[in-house]
Motif scaffolding. Structure first.
Motif, PDB file in Angstrom:
ATOM      1  N   GLY A  48      -3.922   5.153   5.174  1.00  0.00           N
ATOM      2  CA  GLY A  48      -5.328   5.085   4.789  1.00  0.00           C
ATOM      3  C   GLY A  48      -5.782   3.676   4.499  1.00  0.00           C
ATOM      4  O   GLY A  48      -6.616   3.440   3.612  1.00  0.00           O
ATOM      5  N   ALA A  49      -5.260   2.705   5.256  1.00  0.00           N
ATOM      6  CA  ALA A  49      -5.653   1.308   5.092  1.00  0.00           C
ATOM      7  C   ALA A  49      -6.603   0.922   6.219  1.00  0.00           C
ATOM      8  O   ALA A  49      -6.360   1.251   7.383  1.00  0.00           O
ATOM      9  CB  ALA A  49      -4.426   0.398   5.109  1.00  0.00           C
ATOM     10  N   THR A  50      -7.661   0.210   5.872  1.00  0.00           N
ATOM     11  CA  THR A  50      -8.662  -0.213   6.852  1.00  0.00           C
ATOM     12  C   THR A  50      -8.296  -1.564   7.439  1.00  0.00           C
ATOM     13  O   THR A  50      -7.833  -2.463   6.738  1.00  0.00           O
ATOM     14  CB  THR A  50     -10.048  -0.288   6.195  1.00  0.00           C
ATOM     15  OG1 THR A  50     -10.463   1.027   5.811  1.00  0.00           O
ATOM     16  CG2 THR A  50     -11.088  -0.878   7.145  1.00  0.00           C
ATOM     17  N   VAL A  69       0.844  -1.204   0.000  1.00  0.00           N
ATOM     18  CA  VAL A  69       0.000   0.000   0.000  1.00  0.00           C
ATOM     19  C   VAL A  69       0.876   1.249   0.000  1.00  0.00           C
ATOM     20  O   VAL A  69       0.602   2.228  -0.714  1.00  0.00           O
ATOM     21  CB  VAL A  69      -0.957  -0.010   1.209  1.00  0.00           C
ATOM     22  CG1 VAL A  69      -1.719   1.305   1.302  1.00  0.00           C
ATOM     23  CG2 VAL A  69      -1.929  -1.180   1.115  1.00  0.00           C
ATOM     24  N   GLU A  70       1.936   1.232   0.795  1.00  0.00           N
ATOM     25  CA  GLU A  70       2.836   2.382   0.845  1.00  0.00           C
ATOM     26  C   GLU A  70       3.464   2.646  -0.519  1.00  0.00           C
ATOM     27  O   GLU A  70       3.577   3.805  -0.961  1.00  0.00           O
ATOM     28  CB  GLU A  70       3.914   2.160   1.896  1.00  0.00           C
ATOM     29  CG  GLU A  70       4.847   3.345   2.071  1.00  0.00           C
ATOM     30  CD  GLU A  70       5.826   3.161   3.221  1.00  0.00           C
ATOM     31  OE1 GLU A  70       6.448   4.165   3.623  1.00  0.00           O
ATOM     32  OE2 GLU A  70       5.959   2.026   3.724  1.00  0.00           O
ATOM     33  N   ALA A  71       3.871   1.589  -1.213  1.00  0.00           N
ATOM     34  CA  ALA A  71       4.451   1.756  -2.550  1.00  0.00           C
ATOM     35  C   ALA A  71       3.442   2.377  -3.500  1.00  0.00           C
ATOM     36  O   ALA A  71       3.785   3.263  -4.304  1.00  0.00           O
ATOM     37  CB  ALA A  71       4.928   0.405  -3.079  1.00  0.00           C
ATOM     38  N   ALA A  72       2.184   1.932  -3.411  1.00  0.00           N
ATOM     39  CA  ALA A  72       1.146   2.499  -4.275  1.00  0.00           C
ATOM     40  C   ALA A  72       0.892   3.962  -3.945  1.00  0.00           C
ATOM     41  O   ALA A  72       0.709   4.794  -4.860  1.00  0.00           O
ATOM     42  CB  ALA A  72      -0.140   1.684  -4.132  1.00  0.00           C
ATOM     43  N   ARG A  73       0.874   4.298  -2.669  1.00  0.00           N
ATOM     44  CA  ARG A  73       0.651   5.700  -2.281  1.00  0.00           C
ATOM     45  C   ARG A  73       1.778   6.592  -2.785  1.00  0.00           C
ATOM     46  O   ARG A  73       1.546   7.720  -3.237  1.00  0.00           O
ATOM     47  CB  ARG A  73       0.543   5.802  -0.762  1.00  0.00           C
ATOM     48  CG  ARG A  73      -0.618   5.053  -0.114  1.00  0.00           C
ATOM     49  CD  ARG A  73      -1.957   5.424  -0.665  1.00  0.00           C
ATOM     50  NE  ARG A  73      -3.063   5.047   0.232  1.00  0.00           N
ATOM     51  CZ  ARG A  73      -4.333   4.976  -0.145  1.00  0.00           C
ATOM     52  NH1 ARG A  73      -4.665   5.230  -1.399  1.00  0.00           N
ATOM     53  NH2 ARG A  73      -5.282   4.649   0.719  1.00  0.00           N
ATOM     54  N   ARG A  74       2.999   6.111  -2.690  1.00  0.00           N
ATOM     55  CA  ARG A  74       4.136   6.914  -3.162  1.00  0.00           C
ATOM     56  C   ARG A  74       4.085   7.115  -4.672  1.00  0.00           C
ATOM     57  O   ARG A  74       4.396   8.198  -5.180  1.00  0.00           O
ATOM     58  CB  ARG A  74       5.446   6.229  -2.771  1.00  0.00           C
ATOM     59  CG  ARG A  74       5.782   6.337  -1.293  1.00  0.00           C
ATOM     60  CD  ARG A  74       7.077   5.608  -0.976  1.00  0.00           C
ATOM     61  NE  ARG A  74       7.466   5.798   0.415  1.00  0.00           N
ATOM     62  CZ  ARG A  74       8.462   5.172   1.011  1.00  0.00           C
ATOM     63  NH1 ARG A  74       9.196   4.281   0.322  1.00  0.00           N
ATOM     64  NH2 ARG A  74       8.760   5.406   2.279  1.00  0.00           N
TER      65      ARG A  74
END
Length: 542
Positions: A392-394, A358-363
């Protein structure tokens, strides 16, 4: 125009942070028009129909953020071992089912619990006693293992010389002979031989599941396995038919299955599947990525190795079904296409790998409104708890699992390093860190009843259990647990006009048979659903 509907004379849990409890709600043409006695009095038209709540709690419809509805509905019609108390009852049910269905070439079904068998490993000879002449294939209750008889192993050509697949394990006796249990990817060695469940049986299973879920107050859900591969059944045709013909009364989000044996080349196919499987009340814009297995068969991906029966560290820290570096690239591309990432992440290493993706996608893409969520979260490293909010992950909770019971106490805790065992299902830590919470059942793994899951979320013990609370301090209050199963899951499902009782929202509503806020927390599990409405229409009444 249809007549107005007024629900009054009882408490209303709105799940709306901008509005407190209310006592009256007005519904018109499937939508909530007004909330509160004064507003309803001003807006209601003559001839309105009234439902007297009589002190019972009204709340938004429950939404299950992780369920396998068709699978559960089909299994209800097979050899069902769910809830059987012991081995003898398992064998009686298998024998009775086989006797009642002499025409079936295979006996299939499931629902057995690992703790019934020594070491969690079922024996093929037990099934041979009751069904010696036909192959038997029974999935366990978590759907990560199967119990088979000798005839099934023979037909599959599985013997002492058969190697374990890369993503699974054949349970064996000391001499290498298969014992009768198949874990994870090894299940497919036999499952590939099963007669295919027909399209009609899948549709019947969906409708059976829908009726059950409505009776439990569930008005929408996310099915965590559409267009499945890797040995799992594809149930998407049942949803397509039900959605196209108006038989689907729930709102369903389909999570399209990520084939872990392939790579990014499948993304164009997922885009085509998203279009095909978005019709009527079905929308399929989520992708399910299964990152690891489960703790009780030592395939959940952990940051520290499992222990053996003597308490000594092993070299096994579980399986990562998708290479972590590749996962980051996959999720980044899926996010760029507007897909939601729905992760199966049970061990703390899997949770970290999901958050890294998720962090990679956000960046790469910025904070797009794709609402990624991580399901199961049995073990979460403390360093990763605040990352949920930051990214922003649930946190998608299967709260019913957070309790002392044999599978936990006998097959999990003794084999985890104590630090890992103490980090299980950290609902309270996630809440205190400001993480957005959703909830689901993972049915047919465990009960689809939201109220039983909510009972455990609040009490950290099953309803009626004499066990102490499991890791006290990680419990949720009742309002938070209800919100997770309503507004929280509605957010994950991107159903932004559901999940709360507020003007303009869809009238997906549930009436309970009492107000659980007026009773001790230990009695939450006594609560049942009295009525379920979808778009203002009654779909279940007790």
């Amino acid at each position: 125009m249809s007549a107005d509907l007024v629900l009054t004379n009882g408490p209303v849990f709105t799940a709306d942070p901008l509005r407190g409890p209310a006592g009256t709600v007005l519904v018109r043409d499937g939508r909530i028009v007004a909330v509160g006695a004064d507003e309803v009095r001003d807006r209601a038209r003559p001839g309105a129909e009234t439902i007297d709540l009589a002190g019972r709690l009204l709340l938004p419809g429950f939404q299950d953020a992780h369920v396998h509805a068709v699978m559960g509905g089909v299994e209800l019609g097979q050899c069902d071992l769910t809830g059987a108390p012991d081995l003898e009852d398992y064998l009686r049910r298998v024998r009775d089912y086989a006797d009642a269905h002499p025409e079936l070439p295979w006996i299939s079904g499931g629902g057995w619990a690992m703790e019934v068998f020594p070491g969690g490993v079922p024996g093929r000879e037990l099934l041979d006693r009751v069904v010696p002449d036909r192959p038997v294939y029974l999935i366990n209750r978590d759907h990560h293992g199967a119990w088979v008889n000798s005839r099934a192993l023979e037909l599959a050509g599985i013997d002492a010389g058969t190697p374990d697949p890369a993503d699974g394990r054949i349970d064996r006796r000391p001499d290498g002979v298969p014992a009768g249990g198949l874990q994870e990817g090894a299940m497919q060695l036999v499952a590939r031989l099963l007669p295919e469940v027909t399209r009609a049986e899948r549709l019947a299973g969906l409708l059976r599941a829908q009726a059950l879920l409505h009776s439990l107050g569930v008005t929408a859900w996310q099915d965590a396995m559409l267009c499945a591969t890797n040995g799992y059944p594809d149930v998407s045709d049942a949803y397509l038919e039900a959605a196209s013909t108006g038989q689907l009364t729930a709102t369903v989000v389909g999570a399209l299955w990520w084939d872990r044996e392939r790579g990014a080349e499948q993304i164009p196919e997922l885009l085509a599947k998203r279009d095909k499987h978005t019709v009527g009340r079905l929308r399929s814009d989520s992708v399910k990525l299964m990152l690891d297995g489960v703790a009780e068969n030592f395939t959940a991906a952990m940051t520290r190795p499992y222990r053996d029966s003597c308490g000594c560290a092993t070299t096994n820290a579980g399986l990562s079904f998708i290479d972590p570096a590749a996962l980051r690239a996959y999720v980044t591309e899926l996010d760029a296409h507007g897909f939601q990432a729905h992760f199966h992440a049970l061990g703390d290493r899997a949770v970290r790998e999901a958050l890294d993706a998720v962090e990679a996608a956000r960046r790469a893409n910025g904070f797009r409104d794709t609402r990624p969520h991580l399901a199961h979260l049995q073990v979460v490293h403390p360093d990763d708890v605040p990352r949920f909010r930051a990214l922003g992950a649930t946190a998608n909770l299967q709260a019913y699992w957070a309790s002392h019971e044999p599978q936990m106490d006998e097959l999990t805790i003794p084999f985890l390093e104590p630090a890992l065992a103490a980090r299980q299902y950290p609902f309270g830590d996630l809440l205190r860190a400001g993480v957005h919470l959703a909830a689901g059942s993972d049915w047919p793994v465990t009960t689809p009843d939201p109220l039983q899951g909510i009972h455990v979320a609040v009490n950290r013990a099953h309803h009626g259990s004499n066990h102490p609370a499991f890791l006290p301090g990680q419990e949720l209050d009742l309002a938070t647990a209800l919100t997770a199963y309503t507004a929280g899951s509605a957010f994950v499902n991107r159903l932004d006009d559901t999940g709360s009782i507020r003007p303009g929202f869809r009238a997906d509503l549930v009436v309970l048979d009492r107000d659980p806020f007026r009773a001790p927390p230990a009695e939450i599990g006594d609560t049942a659903v009295a009525m379920t409405l979808v778009d203002g229409e009654v779909v279940y009444s007790a």
